[in-house]
Design a protein around this motif. Structure first.
Motif, PDB file in Angstrom:
ATOM      1  N   GLY A   1       0.793  -1.219   0.000  1.00  0.00           N
ATOM      2  CA  GLY A   1       0.000   0.000   0.000  1.00  0.00           C
ATOM      3  C   GLY A   1       0.825   1.268   0.000  1.00  0.00           C
ATOM      4  N   PHE A  28      -3.244   2.362   1.173  1.00  0.00           N
ATOM      5  CA  PHE A  28      -3.108   3.242   0.011  1.00  0.00           C
ATOM      6  C   PHE A  28      -3.992   4.485   0.159  1.00  0.00           C
ATOM      7  CE2 PHE A  28      -4.653   4.586  -4.186  1.00  0.00           C
ATOM      8  CZ  PHE A  28      -3.457   4.822  -4.858  1.00  0.00           C
ATOM      9  N   LEU A  29      -5.232   4.298   0.554  1.00  0.00           N
ATOM     10  CA  LEU A  29      -6.152   5.425   0.716  1.00  0.00           C
ATOM     11  C   LEU A  29      -5.729   6.318   1.872  1.00  0.00           C
ATOM     12  CD1 LEU A  29      -9.577   3.587   0.210  1.00  0.00           C
ATOM     13  CD2 LEU A  29      -8.380   5.035  -1.448  1.00  0.00           C
ATOM     14  N   SER A  60      -0.696   3.474  -7.889  1.00  0.00           N
ATOM     15  CA  SER A  60      -2.028   3.307  -8.463  1.00  0.00           C
ATOM     16  C   SER A  60      -2.725   2.172  -7.733  1.00  0.00           C
ATOM     17  CB  SER A  60      -1.956   2.989  -9.962  1.00  0.00           C
ATOM     18  OG  SER A  60      -1.546   1.654 -10.185  1.00  0.00           O
ATOM     19  N   LEU A  61      -4.020   2.329  -7.557  1.00  0.00           N
ATOM     20  CA  LEU A  61      -4.781   1.302  -6.857  1.00  0.00           C
ATOM     21  C   LEU A  61      -4.776  -0.008  -7.638  1.00  0.00           C
ATOM     22  CD1 LEU A  61      -6.479   0.564  -4.431  1.00  0.00           C
ATOM     23  CD2 LEU A  61      -8.487   1.482  -5.632  1.00  0.00           C
ATOM     24  N   MET A  68      -5.440  -1.713   0.250  1.00  0.00           N
ATOM     25  CA  MET A  68      -6.202  -0.574  -0.247  1.00  0.00           C
ATOM     26  C   MET A  68      -6.417   0.452   0.853  1.00  0.00           C
ATOM     27  SD  MET A  68      -9.858  -0.520  -2.241  1.00  0.00           S
ATOM     28  CE  MET A  68     -10.798   1.006  -2.442  1.00  0.00           C
TER      29      MET A  68
END
Length: 267
Positions: free
Chosen positions: A112, A150-151, A117-118, A147
């Motif tokens: 993450g 990452f967010l 990029s996701l 995710m």
């Protein structure tokens, strides 16, 4: 990365001595476990080759992760690995297997952080799971963790993180912490323990409260605190000095070296 590893260390004592007490004391017996070892193995895999992958190269990339898992296992075989993983790691001819446990989710925090990029985060996470945790739920909830990281590191709010994870992974993250604590037990299934760890983060106010929330659920404390702590570090950006000092001294120097190198490059 240290957010995940420190969560593992703090939770290690309470994996065996389960507690529902938020104000539990830090225990001198605390140590790093397989969660930390495999997190470092993922860091090293990415450091050795950070290249993006495509859908068609996921299985080839999985072999890179598998090689590092076996290497790091050979250095720390007594770090608390499960019997099935140990059997796989010691047999270099063994094929990938489909565990549904949370061992895939506990190690993906570095992914993450490393990819921008996701889509790439999702592909790399799947590749990281396939060698030992190829069950569809194990992959899905590992992707849920990466995710979330990452967010969080990209400035999304907790409400946005919750809604996006619920929508993409069809999982309910709406339970209150007190409600969850009442009914939560030790269960290492990814589908059971990963949502609980994410809820522990969502109800936190800072890094320490995220880890304390996770441990005080009374479940798979080291792994749930590893996941909650990894997301919390990405979200809050700070780890208290007392926790850093307590945990850093308990981490093997070779693992420190790998994780420090990773942090210098990706944080």
């Amino acid at each position: 990365m240290f957010g995940a590893i420190f969560g593992d260390i703090i939770g290690s004592y309470y994996e065996v001595h389960c507690t529902k007490d938020y104000n539990f004391p830090l225990q001198k017996e605390s140590t790093f476990t397989d969660d930390s070892v495999m997190t470092a193995a993922v860091c090293k895999t990415i450091l050795d080759d950070p290249s993006d992958i495509s859908f068609w190269s996921v299985r080839r990339r999985a072999c890179d992760y598998a090689a590092k898992y076996r290497q790091f296992y050979s250095w720390f075989p007594n770090a608390g690995f499960g019997q099935m993983f140990s059997k796989w790691a010691k047999d270099h001819t063994a094929r990938f297997y489909k565990s549904y446990a949370n061992g895939g989710a506990m190690r993906v925090v570095p992914i993450g952080w490393a990819y921008n990029s996701l889509e790439q985060v999702m592909l790399q996470t799947k590749a990281s799971c396939l060698p030992s945790h190829g069950d569809k739920d194990a992959i899905r909830f590992a992707q849920c963790v990466s995710m979330a990281v990452f967010l969080a590191r990209n400035g999304e709010s907790k409400e946005s993180i919750r809604k996006q994870l619920e929508k993409r992974f069809k999982t309910d993250l709406s339970a209150s912490l007190s409600e969850l604590r009442q009914r939560h037990v030790f269960d290492c299934r990814a589908s059971y323990s990963v949502p609980a760890a994410i809820i522990a983060f969502l109800w936190s106010d800072d890094y320490e409260s995220a880890v304390r929330n996770a441990v005080s659920l009374g479940g798979d404390a080291d792994t749930e605190a590893c996941i909650a702590g990894g997301i919390a570090e990405a979200f809050y950006g700070e780890i208290p000095d007392n926790i850093r000092k307590f945990c850093y001294s308990r981490l093997d120097v070779s693992l420190k070296s790998v994780v420090n190198e990773f942090c210098e490059k990706y944080k």
